[in-house]
Design a protein around this motif. Sequence first.
Motif, PDB file in Angstrom:
ATOM      1  N   GLU B  33       0.821  -1.211   0.000  1.00  0.00           N
ATOM      2  CA  GLU B  33       0.000   0.000   0.000  1.00  0.00           C
ATOM      3  C   GLU B  33       0.850   1.254   0.000  1.00  0.00           C
ATOM      4  O   GLU B  33       1.963   1.256   0.537  1.00  0.00           O
ATOM      5  CB  GLU B  33      -0.900   0.005   1.240  1.00  0.00           C
ATOM      6  CG  GLU B  33      -2.226  -0.654   1.012  1.00  0.00           C
ATOM      7  CD  GLU B  33      -3.177  -0.409   2.170  1.00  0.00           C
ATOM      8  OE1 GLU B  33      -4.348  -0.212   1.912  1.00  0.00           O
ATOM      9  OE2 GLU B  33      -2.727  -0.418   3.329  1.00  0.00           O
ATOM     10  N   ARG B  34       0.301   2.303  -0.615  1.00  0.00           N
ATOM     11  CA  ARG B  34       0.952   3.608  -0.530  1.00  0.00           C
ATOM     12  C   ARG B  34       0.044   4.523   0.275  1.00  0.00           C
ATOM     13  O   ARG B  34      -0.977   4.976  -0.216  1.00  0.00           O
ATOM     14  CB  ARG B  34       1.167   4.185  -1.928  1.00  0.00           C
ATOM     15  CG  ARG B  34       2.257   3.450  -2.690  1.00  0.00           C
ATOM     16  CD  ARG B  34       2.578   4.189  -3.945  1.00  0.00           C
ATOM     17  NE  ARG B  34       1.355   4.353  -4.751  1.00  0.00           N
ATOM     18  CZ  ARG B  34       1.351   4.282  -6.086  1.00  0.00           C
ATOM     19  NH1 ARG B  34       2.466   4.085  -6.730  1.00  0.00           N
ATOM     20  NH2 ARG B  34       0.235   4.443  -6.748  1.00  0.00           N
ATOM     21  N   TRP B 205      -0.096  10.838  -5.439  1.00  0.00           N
ATOM     22  CA  TRP B 205       0.713   9.672  -5.163  1.00  0.00           C
ATOM     23  C   TRP B 205       0.003   8.568  -4.379  1.00  0.00           C
ATOM     24  O   TRP B 205       0.186   7.386  -4.664  1.00  0.00           O
ATOM     25  CB  TRP B 205       1.971  10.145  -4.418  1.00  0.00           C
ATOM     26  CG  TRP B 205       2.866   9.050  -3.974  1.00  0.00           C
ATOM     27  CD1 TRP B 205       3.846   8.455  -4.716  1.00  0.00           C
ATOM     28  CD2 TRP B 205       2.880   8.418  -2.699  1.00  0.00           C
ATOM     29  NE1 TRP B 205       4.461   7.487  -3.979  1.00  0.00           N
ATOM     30  CE2 TRP B 205       3.893   7.442  -2.744  1.00  0.00           C
ATOM     31  CE3 TRP B 205       2.120   8.561  -1.529  1.00  0.00           C
ATOM     32  CZ2 TRP B 205       4.184   6.633  -1.657  1.00  0.00           C
ATOM     33  CZ3 TRP B 205       2.406   7.754  -0.451  1.00  0.00           C
ATOM     34  CH2 TRP B 205       3.425   6.794  -0.517  1.00  0.00           C
ATOM     35  N   GLN B 207      -2.518   5.909  -2.383  1.00  0.00           N
ATOM     36  CA  GLN B 207      -3.675   5.048  -2.663  1.00  0.00           C
ATOM     37  C   GLN B 207      -4.671   5.163  -1.524  1.00  0.00           C
ATOM     38  O   GLN B 207      -5.845   4.892  -1.685  1.00  0.00           O
ATOM     39  CB  GLN B 207      -3.230   3.585  -2.753  1.00  0.00           C
ATOM     40  CG  GLN B 207      -2.362   3.285  -3.940  1.00  0.00           C
ATOM     41  CD  GLN B 207      -1.819   1.882  -3.845  1.00  0.00           C
ATOM     42  OE1 GLN B 207      -1.677   1.336  -2.762  1.00  0.00           O
ATOM     43  NE2 GLN B 207      -1.488   1.310  -4.988  1.00  0.00           N
ATOM     44  N   ARG B 208      -4.121   5.539  -0.386  1.00  0.00           N
ATOM     45  CA  ARG B 208      -4.968   5.564   0.802  1.00  0.00           C
ATOM     46  C   ARG B 208      -4.500   6.731   1.667  1.00  0.00           C
ATOM     47  O   ARG B 208      -3.297   6.998   1.743  1.00  0.00           O
ATOM     48  CB  ARG B 208      -4.794   4.248   1.534  1.00  0.00           C
ATOM     49  CG  ARG B 208      -5.572   4.118   2.798  1.00  0.00           C
ATOM     50  CD  ARG B 208      -5.400   2.709   3.324  1.00  0.00           C
ATOM     51  NE  ARG B 208      -5.858   2.617   4.697  1.00  0.00           N
ATOM     52  CZ  ARG B 208      -5.562   1.587   5.487  1.00  0.00           C
ATOM     53  NH1 ARG B 208      -4.806   0.598   5.045  1.00  0.00           N
ATOM     54  NH2 ARG B 208      -6.000   1.554   6.718  1.00  0.00           N
ATOM     55  N   THR B 222      -9.763   6.457   0.432  1.00  0.00           N
ATOM     56  CA  THR B 222      -9.037   6.852  -0.767  1.00  0.00           C
ATOM     57  C   THR B 222      -8.870   8.375  -0.765  1.00  0.00           C
ATOM     58  O   THR B 222      -9.677   9.082  -0.153  1.00  0.00           O
ATOM     59  CB  THR B 222      -9.790   6.444  -2.048  1.00  0.00           C
ATOM     60  OG1 THR B 222     -11.008   7.182  -2.079  1.00  0.00           O
ATOM     61  CG2 THR B 222     -10.067   4.958  -2.074  1.00  0.00           C
ATOM     62  N   LYS B 264      -5.228  13.514 -11.740  1.00  0.00           N
ATOM     63  CA  LYS B 264      -4.478  13.680 -10.499  1.00  0.00           C
ATOM     64  C   LYS B 264      -3.238  14.535 -10.674  1.00  0.00           C
ATOM     65  O   LYS B 264      -2.709  15.090  -9.732  1.00  0.00           O
ATOM     66  CB  LYS B 264      -4.083  12.299  -9.961  1.00  0.00           C
ATOM     67  CG  LYS B 264      -5.312  11.453  -9.655  1.00  0.00           C
ATOM     68  CD  LYS B 264      -5.045  10.481  -8.571  1.00  0.00           C
ATOM     69  CE  LYS B 264      -6.363  10.069  -7.925  1.00  0.00           C
ATOM     70  NZ  LYS B 264      -6.178   9.030  -6.947  1.00  0.00           N
TER      71      LYS B 264
END
Lengths: 299, 279
Positions: B33-34, B205, B207-208, B222, B264
Amino acid sequence: MEKTIIVCLMLFLPAFAMVISLTVQKRNNEARGHGHGIGHRHGSWMAIDYFAFSSKLRRWNATFKLAFTLVIIFLCIGLNNAFVSAVIIVSMFYMVVAVGGLSTRDYISVLSIPIAFILISVIAIIVDFSKLPVGDFRIFIGFGYLYSSISMLFNGLRLMLKIIAAVSALQFMILTTPPSEVILVIRKMHVPNKFADLMNMIYRYIFILLDAFSKMKDAAEARLGYRDFKTFCRTFGGTAGNVLVLSLKKAEAYYDAMESRCYDGELLFLEEEKKISLRTIISATLFIFYLLLIWFFTK
Amino acid sequence: MKNSILKVENLQYIYGNGKMALDDVSVEIYEGERIAVLGANGSGKSTFFLNLNGVYTPSHGRITYRGKTLEKKNLTELRKNIGIVFQDADNQIIASSVMAEVSFGPMNLRLTKEEVLKRVNEALIYMSLKGFEERPPHYLSGGEKKRVSIADIIAMKSEVMIFDEPTASLDPANALMLEEVMQKLGNENKTLIISTHDVDFTYRWAQRVIVFCNGKIIADGTPLDIFKNKEVLKQSNLKQPAMLQVYEMLVEKGLLKDTKEYPKSTEEFNELLDIMKNN
């Protein structure tokens, strides 16, 4: 006759050094504007560290350099010979400046700090006090004589050369070996690990705290914190206190960072020893024999 | 299905002076995860990270790493796998040469000398620090110091890498370098957790996004969900990312069809405009 010439040259050397270093210092002070005592020390400390880092002799093995320096210092003190001392002074200068690539000005500037102390102490040895007019030279000062003699002068000179030579040998190491490498050698000499760890931390900390201090000093100066003596004292006290608090805080942050990288009581670093070439060892041995030879022929 | 790496349950941390820094924090972190962690200064982000790494011992609650609950005896295991890049590189760099510094972590893992050397070299190449091995840290620039502090953690081959405000006090060039490193690490499927105040970077950048406020997690989702939630933004004093604002304005003024494909970055926005022009 030859001896006199050499002796004259010898006498000339420290005087020359003094003159140059004084001009260097003057120029530095002018460039820096009005420097406070601490500012100057700060500069010179950083300079010595930087010289060691940028010396071409840094490639040499640190253990070898340390051993070489120690042998030279022992020879210098043990042989107690003016000619040996003179050769050491010249060759150390040659090594650091010509081989290591340090500028003559910087070398002499660094050497001038111990030389100033040496000169002051030598004066106490070559000049004595007596109620009677004795010695080869004397000045009457009302209630007695300050006198000196040729033999005292020669003694003083020999002593001075010896000290300067020993200091040059030490300086050879200081100006060509970064402290981290010296610490590595100390670690290898089986000095308790805690000492080596402490040295490492202290060395790193010096720069962090100096940096913090100089930032605070600049900030205080920007707010007229050094306008007169009274404010100077107050500001200096405040800054020093803040540096203490900061150092405690930094210590804590440091410890957290070390712990997060699995630190468990021992500072472990991978440090690689530099190789020693056979040529260097042979030249060093030859040089030591050369010193012994000089001593043998002039004793 | 994503595998859980870290599980934090009801974490509570109280400082020595009685101030509660973390209050009932529960979160689960998955492989690869990022995550961007947002929140004002003093909202508990750094304390949270130091708890994750086992430097601080929680007053209450449980941290589980890959099914193993964190205890004193497996602390090293946890620290080996969760690396923190600290905000101030000067608080992290302890050795007097870059080489020694980067080797500190691997040496503490008691690896063989060859392995340490290999890892140090890899990390230095990764952060383009080749040729700096012998340099003392006080002759490095701010950006170089940051790179060294990242190489420190790369050399440890941690599974989870935590960056505490990495872009703070970096110039634009170094911030860009850092973002590239983040992208590169992200592509290598490392789990990355970054605390930042830069909403635009987060939007591009992450994801979460996890939002901290007064020691509590007030939102977790998100980037789009978080940045569209006015309530959360107001509570944590965050701004909407510029790209999102622009997109919403264009939709509102009827200049753009609401396709729900949010651009984005400026590049993506440019593509969107191209498509619009061709239609």
